[in-house]
Design a protein around this motif. Structure first.
Motif, PDB file in Angstrom:
ATOM      1  N   LYS A 181       0.525  -1.140  -0.298  1.00  0.00           N
ATOM      2  CA  LYS A 181       0.389  -0.322  -0.247  1.00  0.00           C
ATOM      3  C   LYS A 181       0.687   1.125   0.231  1.00  0.00           C
ATOM      4  N   PHE A 182       1.938   0.958   0.594  1.00  0.00           N
ATOM      5  CA  PHE A 182       3.050   2.594   0.828  1.00  0.00           C
ATOM      6  C   PHE A 182       4.183   2.807  -0.619  1.00  0.00           C
ATOM      7  N   ILE A 183       3.648   1.900  -1.155  1.00  0.00           N
ATOM      8  CA  ILE A 183       4.762   1.936  -2.634  1.00  0.00           C
ATOM      9  C   ILE A 183       3.526   1.828  -4.004  1.00  0.00           C
ATOM     10  N   SER A 184       1.836   1.879  -3.494  1.00  0.00           N
ATOM     11  CA  SER A 184       0.904   2.035  -4.762  1.00  0.00           C
ATOM     12  C   SER A 184      -0.224   3.001  -4.865  1.00  0.00           C
ATOM     13  N   ASP A 185      -0.083   2.906  -3.081  1.00  0.00           N
ATOM     14  CA  ASP A 185      -1.646   4.166  -3.145  1.00  0.00           C
ATOM     15  C   ASP A 185      -0.549   5.454  -2.614  1.00  0.00           C
ATOM     16  N   ILE A 186      -2.158   6.406  -2.014  1.00  0.00           N
ATOM     17  CA  ILE A 186      -0.962   7.430  -2.055  1.00  0.00           C
ATOM     18  C   ILE A 186      -1.673   7.192  -0.097  1.00  0.00           C
ATOM     19  N   ILE A 187      -0.467   7.558   0.542  1.00  0.00           N
ATOM     20  CA  ILE A 187      -0.772   6.896   1.875  1.00  0.00           C
ATOM     21  C   ILE A 187      -0.195   8.899   2.345  1.00  0.00           C
ATOM     22  N   TYR A 188      -0.967   9.350   3.493  1.00  0.00           N
ATOM     23  CA  TYR A 188      -1.281  10.159   3.899  1.00  0.00           C
ATOM     24  C   TYR A 188      -0.121  10.142   5.386  1.00  0.00           C
ATOM     25  N   ASN A 189       1.121  10.737   5.703  1.00  0.00           N
ATOM     26  CA  ASN A 189       1.619  10.907   6.947  1.00  0.00           C
ATOM     27  C   ASN A 189       1.681  12.203   7.782  1.00  0.00           C
ATOM     28  N   TYR A 190       1.313  12.679   8.512  1.00  0.00           N
ATOM     29  CA  TYR A 190       1.201  13.589   9.333  1.00  0.00           C
ATOM     30  C   TYR A 190       2.417  13.684  10.125  1.00  0.00           C
ATOM     31  N   THR A 191       3.535  13.098   9.781  1.00  0.00           N
ATOM     32  CA  THR A 191       4.568  13.198  10.672  1.00  0.00           C
ATOM     33  C   THR A 191       5.930  13.384  10.412  1.00  0.00           C
ATOM     34  N   GLN A 192       5.650  12.920   8.353  1.00  0.00           N
ATOM     35  CA  GLN A 192       6.928  12.531   7.800  1.00  0.00           C
ATOM     36  C   GLN A 192       8.398  13.216   8.644  1.00  0.00           C
ATOM     37  N   ASN A 193       7.423  14.875   7.954  1.00  0.00           N
ATOM     38  CA  ASN A 193       8.987  15.642   8.088  1.00  0.00           C
ATOM     39  C   ASN A 193       8.964  16.119   9.737  1.00  0.00           C
ATOM     40  N   HIS A 194       8.273  16.092  10.084  1.00  0.00           N
ATOM     41  CA  HIS A 194       8.046  16.533  12.276  1.00  0.00           C
ATOM     42  C   HIS A 194       6.704  16.518  12.558  1.00  0.00           C
ATOM     43  N   LYS A 195       6.876  16.494  13.934  1.00  0.00           N
ATOM     44  CA  LYS A 195       5.914  16.197  14.847  1.00  0.00           C
ATOM     45  C   LYS A 195       3.987  17.049  14.201  1.00  0.00           C
ATOM     46  N   THR A 196       4.989  17.703  14.271  1.00  0.00           N
ATOM     47  CA  THR A 196       3.926  19.883  14.019  1.00  0.00           C
ATOM     48  C   THR A 196       2.990  19.239  13.209  1.00  0.00           C
ATOM     49  N   THR A 197       1.894  19.563  13.299  1.00  0.00           N
ATOM     50  CA  THR A 197       0.503  19.869  12.632  1.00  0.00           C
ATOM     51  C   THR A 197       0.016  21.312  12.527  1.00  0.00           C
TER      52      THR A 197
END
Length: 299
Positions: A181-197
């Motif tokens: 799923k992580f290479i074929s679908d669009i997955i939202y990662n809220y904390t990829q860059n940093h924990k602040t959103t």
């Protein structure tokens, strides 16, 4: 040393010593003659042993090269991949050795072709999951503790395996995500860059409301709420003129996206209390219904 002596020594080496070595290497099992003959000799077995040892050495070096900067848990996952690759390479080496011995491996491959095709189709998704797991481990696109959204479900990752990734949802349920799923679908990662959103709460007020008062009340609510960061500073946006309301949004930053629904709920409670105290109306959709009555004339 004379020419005759040199020739004699050369003849001894070629015929006696090297001949004995060749005789030893050719010693073994010989069956048949011509193109259909099979020869399993000491030399062939030695060649197979050397090929397996060299293969094992090369794979071990590649494993160390790829895992030199990985964490210990990721190394253990990656080692299992190389074990699988090692077995595949061993099978190829054995087939090549059988072919060199005169055994017709084409018959074996042809007989097992249907099995390999069926097995490949059955394991296609499994291999995709494993490849996805390798990419996750190598490029660090996902880590334990990341908050992701998959198919509308938000979860906090607590375990990454070669085939699946496990995450805990906000309602305390475990969601098992296949790694492909992580290479074929669009997955939202809220904390990829940093924990602040950045999050926001939308609100509508009735036409005629004091927009400056609404802005101030929204800022007061968000500034009084625990769990919201003071920097970056929260801000209010006048979003739009809707059919039945003036649309606003209060935007704020948090460091724990997993607790987002609870914080938004507390903000809505605060907005409702503030608006009631200051006579700010939250409208609901209204429709005007016009009834036309047609009079019937008597003849």
């Amino acid at each position: 040393m004379t020419q005759e002596q040199e020739n004699g020594i050369k003849e001894i080496i070629e015929k006696d010593i090297w001949g004995s070595v060749q005789q030893f290497l050719n010693w073994g099992f010989h069956y048949g003659e011509g193109a259909n003959s099979i020869h399993v000799t000491v030399g062939l077995l030695l060649l197979l042993s050397v090929a397996l040892i060299m293969t094992s050495f090369v794979l071990k070096w590649l494993r160390r090269f790829f895992t030199r900067k990985m964490e210990n848990d990721d190394k253990l996952k990656f080692i299992s991949i190389f074990k699988f690759i090692k077995y595949v390479v061993y099978v190829v080496v054995i087939l090549l050795t059988m072919s060199a011995a005169g055994i017709n491996v084409t018959v074996i491959l042809t007989a097992s072709a249907a099995l390999f095709v069926g097995l490949g189709l059955a394991l296609q998704e499994l291999f995709q999951d494993i490849i996805g797991g390798v990419f996750i481990i190598v490029d660090k696109s996902l880590r334990v503790g990341d908050i992701v959204e998959v198919n509308g479900k938000v979860g906090k990752v607590f375990e990454i395996k070669l085939r699946t990734t496990r995450a805990l949802t906000r309602d305390d349920k475990v969601i098992i995500i296949p790694n492909h799923k992580f290479i074929s679908d669009i997955i939202y990662n809220y904390t990829q860059n940093h924990k602040t959103t950045r999050e926001k709460v939308n609100i509508g007020v009735a036409y005629g409301s004091d927009v400056d008062l609404v802005t101030r009340l929204l800022e007061e609510v968000v500034n009084e709420q625990k769990g919201i960061l003071k920097n970056p500073k929260p801000f209010v946006l006048f979003e739009d003129f809707a059919d039945s309301a003036l649309l606003f949004s209060i935007n704020f930053y948090i460091s724990d996206s997993f607790s987002d629904p609870k914080i938004k709920s507390n903000i809505r409670y605060g907005i409702n209390t503030k608006f009631k105290a200051n006579n700010v109306t939250i409208p609901f959709p209204q429709r005007d219904v016009h009834i036309f009555q047609e009079q019937v004339k008597d003849n």
